[in-house]
Design a protein around this motif. Structure first.
Motif, PDB file in Angstrom:
ATOM      1  N   GLN A  12      85.998  20.366  53.234  1.00  0.00           N
ATOM      2  CA  GLN A  12      84.900  21.315  53.293  1.00  0.00           C
ATOM      3  C   GLN A  12      85.326  22.529  54.103  1.00  0.00           C
ATOM      4  OE1 GLN A  12      81.558  19.603  55.348  1.00  0.00           O
ATOM      5  NE2 GLN A  12      82.806  18.780  56.999  1.00  0.00           N
ATOM      6  N   ILE A  18      76.777  27.890  52.177  1.00  0.00           N
ATOM      7  CA  ILE A  18      76.573  27.287  50.858  1.00  0.00           C
ATOM      8  C   ILE A  18      75.282  27.790  50.232  1.00  0.00           C
ATOM      9  CG2 ILE A  18      76.237  25.108  49.626  1.00  0.00           C
ATOM     10  CD1 ILE A  18      77.919  23.756  51.808  1.00  0.00           C
ATOM     11  N   ARG A  20      74.774  26.916  46.614  1.00  0.00           N
ATOM     12  CA  ARG A  20      74.422  25.905  45.616  1.00  0.00           C
ATOM     13  C   ARG A  20      75.645  25.044  45.308  1.00  0.00           C
ATOM     14  NH1 ARG A  20      75.995  27.531  40.193  1.00  0.00           N
ATOM     15  NH2 ARG A  20      76.962  29.599  40.250  1.00  0.00           N
ATOM     16  N   ARG A  21      75.395  23.924  44.671  1.00  0.00           N
ATOM     17  CA  ARG A  21      76.441  23.066  44.140  1.00  0.00           C
ATOM     18  C   ARG A  21      76.194  22.877  42.657  1.00  0.00           C
ATOM     19  NH1 ARG A  21      75.728  20.852  49.358  1.00  0.00           N
ATOM     20  NH2 ARG A  21      77.674  20.704  50.551  1.00  0.00           N
ATOM     21  N   GLU A  22      77.264  22.764  41.895  1.00  0.00           N
ATOM     22  CA  GLU A  22      77.118  22.653  40.445  1.00  0.00           C
ATOM     23  C   GLU A  22      78.115  21.640  39.895  1.00  0.00           C
ATOM     24  OE1 GLU A  22      77.707  25.404  36.420  1.00  0.00           O
ATOM     25  OE2 GLU A  22      77.389  26.371  38.375  1.00  0.00           O
ATOM     26  N   ALA A  34      81.626  18.012  42.343  1.00  0.00           N
ATOM     27  CA  ALA A  34      80.814  19.200  42.107  1.00  0.00           C
ATOM     28  C   ALA A  34      81.474  20.416  42.772  1.00  0.00           C
ATOM     29  CB  ALA A  34      79.412  18.993  42.662  1.00  0.00           C
ATOM     30  N   THR A  36      81.264  23.734  44.931  1.00  0.00           N
ATOM     31  CA  THR A  36      80.398  24.236  45.993  1.00  0.00           C
ATOM     32  C   THR A  36      80.523  25.753  46.055  1.00  0.00           C
ATOM     33  OG1 THR A  36      80.691  22.205  47.269  1.00  0.00           O
ATOM     34  CG2 THR A  36      79.849  24.125  48.443  1.00  0.00           C
ATOM     35  N   VAL A  46      84.120  29.792  45.729  1.00  0.00           N
ATOM     36  CA  VAL A  46      83.796  28.480  45.175  1.00  0.00           C
ATOM     37  C   VAL A  46      84.840  27.496  45.692  1.00  0.00           C
ATOM     38  CG1 VAL A  46      85.040  29.005  43.017  1.00  0.00           C
ATOM     39  CG2 VAL A  46      83.404  27.110  43.088  1.00  0.00           C
ATOM     40  N   TYR A  53      85.107  14.470  47.409  1.00  0.00           N
ATOM     41  CA  TYR A  53      84.551  14.726  48.739  1.00  0.00           C
ATOM     42  C   TYR A  53      84.632  13.521  49.640  1.00  0.00           C
ATOM     43  CZ  TYR A  53      83.238  19.231  46.934  1.00  0.00           C
ATOM     44  OH  TYR A  53      83.306  20.497  46.399  1.00  0.00           O
TER      45      TYR A  53
END
Length: 247
Positions: A12, A18, A20-22, A34, A36, A46, A53
């Motif tokens: 991280q 942050i 959003r996460r997708e 995902a 980040t 990104v 993770y």
């Protein structure tokens, strides 16, 4: 937008605000996790953890094709890879940061191209210089601006993993011209090239490679954790500096 792929020790970014996460679906299967999205110093970034993770995906099972395709799909304009490595050269000891300029690939059996369908024309890419020169220079400028010492240049030997190498293998790599040894540099770099994504790397030397340390006791994994923790703080400073330059 800059993409950062974090390896061992960098799952991280502390400075990433942050947004959003997708979860991105790809024609090549699932990425490592995902994506980040966020900002570092007002620069869109990104982030993707290469090993997941929870650091559960070994180097030989990383879906490199899905990872790079996903980053390209969401609009990344360049990729910075962060990876821990073993030092072969005497001056590449624990804690040293290197911006490599060449790769030797010793991996096997990995999905290493997007052009492997029999109904497609044969497609070749120029891989003379595996890392994007302009992006490498930006990394070096960012390190200087952050006051962090890095080595400009080094040959990265990519091995299959997940085991570490024998002392004889490291001797062979040195004879071949390698300065560093890791497990994730390929096919990541060539896939980025096929996608026309500028790609550069920061390598963190976590330990001397097999047979190179003064101790005969082998590699201490406890020591590696300590080195990575300190060195990744410096890497984050460089990444922050890079984003300031972009902002």
């Amino acid at each position: 937008m800059l993409a950062i792929i974090g390896g061992s020790g960098l799952t991280q970014l502390a400075s990433l605000e942050i947004t959003r996460r997708e979860v991105v679906r790809t024609p090549y299967g699932e990425p490592s996790g995902a994506l980040t999205f966020g900002q570092v110093c007002d620069q869109a970034v990104v982030f993707l953890a290469r090993h997941g993770y929870g650091h559960t995906i070994p180097p030989h099972l990383v879906n490199y094709r899905a990872n790079l395709w996903a980053l390209k799909h969401v609009g990344a304009l360049g990729v910075i890879s962060v990876a821990s490595v073993g030092g072969i050269r005497e001056d590449f000891g624990p804690g040293v940061l290197v911006v490599p300029d060449q790769i030797i690939d010793y991996t096997w059996g990995r999905k290493s191209t997007y052009f492997d369908a029999l109904d497609q024309p044969v497609h070749h890419v120029d891989f003379t210089h595996p890392y994007d020169q302009a992006l490498r220079q930006r990394l070096l400028r960012a390190a200087a601006a952050a006051g962090q010492a890095v080595h400009d240049g080094g040959v990265y030997a990519t091995t299959q993993g997940p085991r570490l190498e024998t002392a004889a293998e490291i001797n062979r790599f040195e004879r071949d011209g390698a300065d560093l040894v890791g497990m994730t540099g390929m096919p990541e770099a060539v896939l980025a090239r096929e996608l026309e994504l500028p790609y550069a790397a920061i390598n963190v030397v976590a330990n001397f490679a097999a047979g190179r340390a003064s101790s005969e006791q082998g590699i201490s994994f406890d020591s590696i954790e300590v080195v990575l923790h300190e060195a990744m703080l410096r890497v984050r400073c460089i990444l922050d500096s890079l984003c300031v330059e972009d902002a």
